[in-house]
Design an enzyme around this catalytic site. Structure first.
Site, PDB file in Angstrom:
ATOM      1  CG  ASP A 125      -0.202   0.175   2.645  1.00  0.00           C
ATOM      2  OD1 ASP A 125       0.934   0.102   2.721  1.00  0.00           O
ATOM      3  OD2 ASP A 125      -1.104   0.260   3.523  1.00  0.00           O
TER       4      ASP A 125
ATOM      5  CB  CYS B 131       0.811  -2.723   4.834  1.00  0.00           C
ATOM      6  SG  CYS B 131       0.650  -3.726   6.234  1.00  0.00           S
TER       7      CYS B 131
ATOM      8  CB  THR C 165       2.145  -3.107  10.817  1.00  0.00           C
ATOM      9  OG1 THR C 165       1.113  -3.503  10.373  1.00  0.00           O
ATOM     10  CG2 THR C 165       2.252  -1.652  11.777  1.00  0.00           C
TER      11      THR C 165
ATOM     12  CG  HIS D  96      10.200 -25.227  11.339  1.00  0.00           C
ATOM     13  ND1 HIS D  96      10.244 -25.269  12.809  1.00  0.00           N
ATOM     14  CD2 HIS D  96      11.216 -25.657  10.940  1.00  0.00           C
ATOM     15  CE1 HIS D  96      11.382 -25.725  13.014  1.00  0.00           C
ATOM     16  NE2 HIS D  96      12.046 -25.905  11.870  1.00  0.00           N
TER      17      HIS D  96
ATOM     18  CG  HIS E 269       8.168 -29.037  10.039  1.00  0.00           C
ATOM     19  ND1 HIS E 269       8.026 -28.399  11.618  1.00  0.00           N
ATOM     20  CD2 HIS E 269       9.583 -29.294  10.458  1.00  0.00           C
ATOM     21  CE1 HIS E 269       9.146 -28.404  12.165  1.00  0.00           C
ATOM     22  NE2 HIS E 269      10.044 -28.921  11.409  1.00  0.00           N
TER      23      HIS E 269
HETATM   24  C1  RB5 Z   1      -1.666   2.692   6.609  1.00  0.00           C
HETATM   25  O1  RB5 Z   1      -1.886   3.686   7.459  1.00  0.00           O
HETATM   26  C2  RB5 Z   1      -1.416   1.412   7.535  1.00  0.00           C
HETATM   27  O2  RB5 Z   1      -2.564   1.282   8.274  1.00  0.00           O
HETATM   28  C3  RB5 Z   1      -1.281  -0.007   6.973  1.00  0.00           C
HETATM   29  O3  RB5 Z   1      -0.157   0.451   5.945  1.00  0.00           O
HETATM   30  C4  RB5 Z   1      -1.157  -1.107   7.771  1.00  0.00           C
HETATM   31  O4  RB5 Z   1       0.013  -0.981   8.432  1.00  0.00           O
HETATM   32  C5  RB5 Z   1      -2.266  -1.782   8.076  1.00  0.00           C
HETATM   33  O5  RB5 Z   1      -2.115  -3.003   8.529  1.00  0.00           O
END
Ligand code: RB5
Length: 143
Positions: A8, A65, A67, A98, A133
């Site tokens: 994203d 993204c 996180t 695994h 596994h």
């Molecule tokens: C975008 O601000 C953020 O929410 C997205 O990139 C991501 O981290 C969501 O899990």
């Protein structure tokens, strides 16, 4: 290895960096977008990569993204997808060896480019060990 990759807006620069790094290492990478860092919704891109991986046997996916969390949550809704949120070389190795993960997720706001290279190396240098596994991985699917 063949990869389908997407991000994203919050993972855009790291997605592009990952493509360059993997191509330098000789891997095939299909960029499923986005092509700018304009604001987008991560589930749209996670679905696109999950569908591509499922329709191209032996391929892998990468989702970036902010996180890595939203990407992994979305991709794991697809039967046959095992998306792993990794943050270091060891977790990437384990995800392949695994868990037989077929989509690698990470967060641009979590890992720097040096860590991304290490994660990608861990993933690419590992393969599923099978054996005990396999039975566990089969149990991941709902009964
Ligand atoms: C975008 O601000 C953020 O929410 C997205 O990139 C991501 O981290 C969501 O899990």
């Amino acid at each position: 290895m063949k990869f389908y990759i997407a991000s994203d807006h919050a993972g855009f620069e790291t997605k592009n960096y990952s493509i360059e790094y993997l191509r330098t290492k000789g891997h095939e990478v299909v960029d499923l977008g986005p092509s700018t860092n304009d604001r987008v919704d991560y589930p749209d891109f996670a679905k696109s990569v999950a569908k591509s991986v499922l329709s191209d046997s032996g391929s892998f996916g990468i989702l970036v993204c902010g996180t890595g969390i939203g990407m992994s949550m979305t991709a794991n809704k697809f039967k046959g997808i095992r998306a792993a949120l990794c943050y270091c070389n060891f977790t990437a190795q384990m995800a392949r060896s695994h868990n037989d993960a077929n989509i690698l997720c990470y967060g641009q706001r979590v890992v720097g480019v040096g860590q991304v290279e290490s994660i990608l190396d861990g993933w690419c240098e590992s393969s599923f060990e099978g054996g005990r596994h396999s039975d566990r991985v089969k149990k991941i699917e709902l009964d």
